[in-house]
Design a protein around this motif. Structure first.
Motif, PDB file in Angstrom:
ATOM      1  N   ASP A   1       0.825  -1.210   0.000  1.00  0.00           N
ATOM      2  CA  ASP A   1       0.000   0.000   0.000  1.00  0.00           C
ATOM      3  C   ASP A   1       0.858   1.258   0.000  1.00  0.00           C
ATOM      4  OD1 ASP A   1      -2.328  -1.405  -0.083  1.00  0.00           O
ATOM      5  OD2 ASP A   1      -2.809  -1.189   2.050  1.00  0.00           O
ATOM      6  N   PHE A   2       1.930   1.233   0.768  1.00  0.00           N
ATOM      7  CA  PHE A   2       2.846   2.377   0.799  1.00  0.00           C
ATOM      8  C   PHE A   2       3.367   2.655  -0.606  1.00  0.00           C
ATOM      9  CE2 PHE A   2       6.995   4.295   0.910  1.00  0.00           C
ATOM     10  CZ  PHE A   2       6.901   5.278   1.881  1.00  0.00           C
ATOM     11  N   ASN A   3       3.893   1.628  -1.259  1.00  0.00           N
ATOM     12  CA  ASN A   3       4.492   1.801  -2.580  1.00  0.00           C
ATOM     13  C   ASN A   3       3.461   2.193  -3.641  1.00  0.00           C
ATOM     14  OD1 ASN A   3       7.062   1.107  -1.622  1.00  0.00           O
ATOM     15  ND2 ASN A   3       6.710  -1.068  -1.962  1.00  0.00           N
ATOM     16  N   ARG A   4       2.252   1.644  -3.518  1.00  0.00           N
ATOM     17  CA  ARG A   4       1.233   1.910  -4.525  1.00  0.00           C
ATOM     18  C   ARG A   4       0.638   3.319  -4.404  1.00  0.00           C
ATOM     19  NH1 ARG A   4      -1.619  -1.978  -3.284  1.00  0.00           N
ATOM     20  NH2 ARG A   4      -3.389  -1.007  -2.246  1.00  0.00           N
ATOM     21  N   LYS A   5       0.566   3.842  -3.176  1.00  0.00           N
ATOM     22  CA  LYS A   5      -0.171   5.093  -2.948  1.00  0.00           C
ATOM     23  C   LYS A   5       0.713   6.316  -2.717  1.00  0.00           C
ATOM     24  CE  LYS A   5      -4.055   2.545  -0.946  1.00  0.00           C
ATOM     25  NZ  LYS A   5      -4.887   2.308   0.261  1.00  0.00           N
ATOM     26  N   PHE A   6       2.022   6.107  -2.528  1.00  0.00           N
ATOM     27  CA  PHE A   6       2.871   7.233  -2.130  1.00  0.00           C
ATOM     28  C   PHE A   6       2.923   8.330  -3.191  1.00  0.00           C
ATOM     29  CE2 PHE A   6       6.840   9.588  -1.767  1.00  0.00           C
ATOM     30  CZ  PHE A   6       6.747  10.029  -0.455  1.00  0.00           C
ATOM     31  N   ALA A   7       3.060   7.962  -4.454  1.00  0.00           N
ATOM     32  CA  ALA A   7       3.175   8.975  -5.509  1.00  0.00           C
ATOM     33  C   ALA A   7       1.939   9.873  -5.552  1.00  0.00           C
ATOM     34  CB  ALA A   7       3.398   8.309  -6.866  1.00  0.00           C
ATOM     35  N   LYS A   8       0.755   9.283  -5.337  1.00  0.00           N
ATOM     36  CA  LYS A   8      -0.476  10.069  -5.332  1.00  0.00           C
ATOM     37  C   LYS A   8      -0.488  11.055  -4.163  1.00  0.00           C
ATOM     38  CE  LYS A   8      -5.513   9.721  -5.306  1.00  0.00           C
ATOM     39  NZ  LYS A   8      -6.688   8.809  -5.234  1.00  0.00           N
ATOM     40  N   LEU A   9      -0.049  10.588  -2.977  1.00  0.00           N
ATOM     41  CA  LEU A   9       0.037  11.471  -1.815  1.00  0.00           C
ATOM     42  C   LEU A   9       1.013  12.620  -2.078  1.00  0.00           C
ATOM     43  CD1 LEU A   9       0.105   8.803   1.014  1.00  0.00           C
ATOM     44  CD2 LEU A   9      -1.642  10.573   0.746  1.00  0.00           C
ATOM     45  N   PHE A  10       2.140  12.290  -2.700  1.00  0.00           N
ATOM     46  CA  PHE A  10       3.119  13.327  -3.038  1.00  0.00           C
ATOM     47  C   PHE A  10       2.498  14.359  -3.976  1.00  0.00           C
ATOM     48  CE2 PHE A  10       6.357  15.273  -5.653  1.00  0.00           C
ATOM     49  CZ  PHE A  10       7.345  15.610  -4.740  1.00  0.00           C
TER      50      PHE A  10
ATOM     51  N   GLN B   1      -0.626  15.149  -4.323  1.00  0.00           N
ATOM     52  CA  GLN B   1      -1.617  15.948  -3.595  1.00  0.00           C
ATOM     53  C   GLN B   1      -0.939  17.054  -2.782  1.00  0.00           C
ATOM     54  OE1 GLN B   1      -3.714  13.054  -1.273  1.00  0.00           O
ATOM     55  NE2 GLN B   1      -5.110  12.473  -2.922  1.00  0.00           N
ATOM     56  N   TYR B   2       0.170  16.700  -2.151  1.00  0.00           N
ATOM     57  CA  TYR B   2       0.899  17.700  -1.357  1.00  0.00           C
ATOM     58  C   TYR B   2       1.502  18.774  -2.273  1.00  0.00           C
ATOM     59  CZ  TYR B   2       4.259  19.760   1.867  1.00  0.00           C
ATOM     60  OH  TYR B   2       4.978  20.648   2.621  1.00  0.00           O
ATOM     61  N   GLU B   3       2.073  18.343  -3.396  1.00  0.00           N
ATOM     62  CA  GLU B   3       2.657  19.295  -4.340  1.00  0.00           C
ATOM     63  C   GLU B   3       1.574  20.230  -4.896  1.00  0.00           C
ATOM     64  OE1 GLU B   3       4.367  17.973  -8.197  1.00  0.00           O
ATOM     65  OE2 GLU B   3       6.239  18.692  -7.324  1.00  0.00           O
ATOM     66  N   GLU B   4       0.385  19.694  -5.121  1.00  0.00           N
ATOM     67  CA  GLU B   4      -0.725  20.521  -5.607  1.00  0.00           C
ATOM     68  C   GLU B   4      -1.102  21.578  -4.559  1.00  0.00           C
ATOM     69  OE1 GLU B   4      -5.378  20.041  -7.084  1.00  0.00           O
ATOM     70  OE2 GLU B   4      -4.111  18.265  -6.849  1.00  0.00           O
ATOM     71  N   PHE B   5      -1.094  21.170  -3.295  1.00  0.00           N
ATOM     72  CA  PHE B   5      -1.357  22.143  -2.219  1.00  0.00           C
ATOM     73  C   PHE B   5      -0.306  23.254  -2.243  1.00  0.00           C
ATOM     74  CE2 PHE B   5      -0.391  23.827   1.962  1.00  0.00           C
ATOM     75  CZ  PHE B   5      -1.648  24.225   2.418  1.00  0.00           C
TER      76      PHE B   5
END
Length: 308
Positions: free
Chosen positions: A292-301, A303-307
């Motif tokens: 889950d970490f590997n699959r979802k980390f790029a999306k979280l990144f 989202q943060y970059e968009e903020f």
């Protein structure tokens, strides 16, 4: 703070630290935005701080962006009582931030739910900036089946047997031993060692003097050490100690001691265990998964970059 600095350090941005000699008139005229790193201040014990910060930012005519703010509780089921005890000052704080044209990034979904109970908001749950320092392609793999070298952090008494069982393992301290590492009088050996033993105990003093307890003043040194020592696993209750291991490519499991640690681990899909007296460290490692970490980390990144 290191995470925020690394992510905002681009060719387009010029960063300044707050200078108490500057007036609000100078601040409003000189800068485009204010970044405020807030940590775990959403708790009744920080009510006076929340009120003070709100009063300060009422002077701002430029947007104020609050990053990494979070609640502090032992368990998630304390949410209702937290809201009741802090609603008025936190609502005032949020109003103040939005009146500047700014926004709020909180460190997890528990804090987001808390803010939603306080007042209407557009805050975003981004996670802690510390884990985004190496970009969006962070990937964790277990390298060994049988553990040999382990990093431990947090409550030393729960895990000191690991240092006996796995030679080459270390406990990475985040403050208690800092004075001993940089003590200018340490070459007066008898006095230095006697003080170390009286404060930390004989076994811990032995671990420290033998190099099994490490403490780092500089983040680059900390990162370099972990990356180059080829550790197999990281475990303990210090969330940022485990985050530093993950940034260095070492799998980690977080020992959960409160809501702060739990929500930061959960938003990033870092494996967790609840705190107890003793652990089978090999069994924890064997059962931990990073899919889950590997699959979802790029999306979280993203989202943060968009903020940002």
């Amino acid at each position: 703070i290191q995470g925020i600095i690394s992510e905002l350090s681009t060719e387009e941005n010029e960063l300044f630290f707050y200078n108490p000699l500057e007036t609000w008139e100078e601040i409003n005229n000189k800068y485009d935005k204010i970044i405020y790193s807030a940590a775990n201040m959403l708790h009744p014990c920080y009510t006076n701080l929340i009120k003070k910060v709100a009063t300060i930012f009422k002077n701002s005519k430029i947007p104020v962006y609050v990053i990494a703010i979070g609640t502090q509780a032992l368990h998630y089921d304390e949410l209702e009582s937290l809201v009741l005890e802090t609603k008025e000052p936190v609502a005032e704080f949020m109003d103040c931030i939005y009146e500047t044209g700014g926004e709020i990034a909180c460190r997890g979904y528990f804090t987001k739910e808390y803010l939603d109970r306080i007042a209407s908001n557009t805050a975003v749950a981004t996670g802690c900036p510390s884990l985004f320092q190496n970009g969006r392609n962070l990937h964790i793999e277990k390298r060994e089946e049988k553990l040999k070298k382990i990093i431990i952090n947090g409550n030393m008494s729960l895990n000191e047997d690991i240092l006996y069982k796995y030679p080459g393992s270390v406990y990475i301290d985040q403050g208690e031993y800092l004075g001993y590492k940089y003590d200018l009088n340490k070459y007066d050996n008898i006095k230095y060692v006697a003080n170390l033993i009286s404060k930390m105990g004989k076994e811990n003093a032995k671990f420290f003097l033998n190099g099994n307890i490490k403490v780092f003043y500089d983040m680059a040194d900390w990162h370099w050490y972990i990356k180059n020592q080829r550790f197999d696993f990281s475990f303990g209750s210090r969330i940022h100690g485990n985050i530093m291991s993950i940034l260095s490519g070492v799998p980690a499991v977080v020992c959960v001691i409160d809501s702060r640690v739990r929500e930061m681990a959960e938003i990033f899909n870092i494996p967790v265990v609840d705190i107890k007296e003793k652990y089978d460290i090999q069994a924890i490692y064997n059962s931990s998964e990073y899919d889950d970490f590997n699959r979802k980390f790029a999306k979280l990144f993203d989202q943060y970059e968009e903020f940002l």
